[in-house]
Design a protein around this motif. Sequence first.
Motif, mmCIF file in Angstrom:
data_model
loop_
_atom_site.group_PDB
_atom_site.id
_atom_site.type_symbol
_atom_site.label_atom_id
_atom_site.label_comp_id
_atom_site.label_asym_id
_atom_site.label_seq_id
_atom_site.Cartn_x
_atom_site.Cartn_y
_atom_site.Cartn_z
ATOM 1 N N GLY A 177 38.460 34.490 33.304
ATOM 2 C CA GLY A 177 39.798 34.026 33.381
ATOM 3 C C GLY A 177 40.635 34.986 33.276
ATOM 4 N N ALA A 178 40.262 36.090 33.947
ATOM 5 C CA ALA A 178 41.094 37.308 33.905
ATOM 6 C C ALA A 178 42.434 37.134 34.930
ATOM 7 N N PHE A 179 41.986 36.231 36.020
ATOM 8 C CA PHE A 179 43.101 36.110 36.938
ATOM 9 C C PHE A 179 43.081 34.558 36.919
ATOM 10 N N GLY A 186 39.035 32.901 38.412
ATOM 11 C CA GLY A 186 39.150 34.297 38.641
ATOM 12 C C GLY A 186 38.494 35.356 37.790
ATOM 13 N N ASP A 187 37.299 35.016 37.349
ATOM 14 C CA ASP A 187 36.502 35.761 36.390
ATOM 15 C C ASP A 187 36.165 37.244 37.114
ATOM 16 N N PHE A 223 35.460 45.408 37.931
ATOM 17 C CA PHE A 223 35.031 45.116 39.410
ATOM 18 C C PHE A 223 36.283 44.088 39.855
ATOM 19 N N PRO A 224 36.383 44.366 41.180
ATOM 20 C CA PRO A 224 37.326 43.322 41.998
ATOM 21 C C PRO A 224 36.223 41.949 42.435
ATOM 22 N N PRO A 225 36.782 41.148 42.967
ATOM 23 C CA PRO A 225 35.836 40.184 43.563
ATOM 24 C C PRO A 225 34.905 40.666 44.388
ATOM 25 N N THR A 226 33.810 39.953 44.622
ATOM 26 C CA THR A 226 32.922 40.370 45.555
ATOM 27 C C THR A 226 33.381 40.324 47.023
ATOM 28 N N PRO A 227 32.970 41.159 47.868
ATOM 29 C CA PRO A 227 33.281 41.076 49.393
ATOM 30 C C PRO A 227 33.570 39.572 50.029
ATOM 31 N N GLY A 228 34.950 39.649 50.069
ATOM 32 C CA GLY A 228 35.452 38.249 50.634
ATOM 33 C C GLY A 228 35.578 37.031 49.804
ATOM 34 N N ILE A 253 36.302 35.203 45.650
ATOM 35 C CA ILE A 253 37.589 35.049 44.606
ATOM 36 C C ILE A 253 37.458 35.247 43.533
ATOM 37 N N SER A 254 36.133 35.947 42.994
ATOM 38 C CA SER A 254 35.782 36.033 41.431
ATOM 39 C C SER A 254 34.579 37.166 41.549
ATOM 40 N N SER A 255 34.052 37.675 40.487
ATOM 41 C CA SER A 255 32.765 38.396 40.482
ATOM 42 C C SER A 255 32.399 38.271 39.053
ATOM 43 N N ALA A 256 31.082 38.128 38.787
ATOM 44 C CA ALA A 256 30.478 37.978 37.674
ATOM 45 C C ALA A 256 29.206 39.022 37.653
#
Length: 457
Positions: free
Chosen positions: A236-238, A242-243, A256-261, A263-266
């Motif tokens: 829930g960072a965003f 938004g993880d 890390f930013p979201p994966t390419p294209g 809305i989140s990343s894990a």
Amino acid sequence: MRRILPLLNLADDFSLIFRKPRQYSSAPRIFVLMTIASRSLPTLSFLAFWLSGFLVFPASAQCRYQIVMIDFPPTSEPLGSTGEGLNNLGQVCGHYHVGVGNDHAFIWNPNTGLSFPPNLPGAVDSQATAISDSPVNGPNGLVVGTMDILSCCVRAFAFDGVNTSDLGTLGGLHSDAEAVNVNNWIVGSADATSAYHASLWRNGRIIDIGVAFGASRFSIADDLNDSGAVVGSILGAFPLPGDRAFLWSHGIIVDFPPTPGGISSAAHAINNRGEILISGLYDVGSTQNEYRRDAFVYRNGTWTPLGAFGPVKGFDFASNDPHDINDAGVVVGNCVTIETGFGLPYVWQNGVIRRLDLMTVDLTPNLHYQLREARRINNLGQILGEVTDPVTSRLRAVLLNPLPALPGDTNCDGLVNIDDLTDVILNWNNTGGEADLNFDQHVDSADLAQVIENWSR
């Protein structure tokens, strides 16, 4: 000169494939290949002999696995079992079900069989999640996991072959352990009273990794490699969902930013080459807030997508739920349907994703164990999974042992023939893929030679 002529003739034949004059467009290429194969088998044998003096053929992509059941004594047959951890010695840990909401941790050693970590005082439920490569007080590695202590809390534990230890918290009640490396450093999460924080247990003390993301933010650590690099997610960072994935290495953090294209990343796993297994969510445009998950291998700024199966028997397995990556960069996980969450296990290697359930050989004659899950893979290529027992319909932990690969078999059909030759030729000069038999990221004469060397096997 007579010895060279067959090689020159074969070169002329293959030149038909790479030249693109009008009379050899892409449509009749397969016919050309069949013609070459039918008239040039003696030449193929000669070329194989000639090339064998210059080339070394590494192992081909793994194509077949044998199912090894993790059996419990008949007197204590559980209601099912789940494997969670697999080390590079082929040792497994997990939990077996003895009743509704009642599990117990187990350790399985291929040489010594089953053993069971004793519970902490007051614990009524235990699950082992990881086992290290370093044996302690016996043949097995250090085992870590969680125990549910009655009317109290959930606690991370470590079992060293003799004693079960409570790993403690960051001041709150709860903690859990998810992974352990060769140095017996442990990662997981711990309650810091204000939030759950990613944590590292090292040399007898706990390090709060998550506090760097904010005291009130929740974070989890899922894996670490042998150099101590830790990966996990900030929850829930965003704005939801938004993880964000993170990498922590000896106090240095990469968010890390979201994966390419996406809305989140894990982040799910990291190997000793620094390759990180990361997934992200993608909005599929549904009114029911449904999301597709895509998976990537991240290394040095490059995101390599793993792909998914797509439609299988009327179901769209478009979402990729990755689980683990070994030091060779081989990934296991499940492709699932967005609508139902039903999954099919896969193995991904060198840019190719394959259904793992179609690559297994049953150990017991006349019984078919349906593979449901692929959770872990070690550096021996062994895969920890889960099958449905055809007799009891219960889920059971299994180890998949790789069978010897057939060199030159690009499509994993157990034969080296015109199909494999076609695959190499049509992918000539491509990067990676199933036709890249020696994994050098280039389809070329070395891969062609491997097909010819093993023709008709």
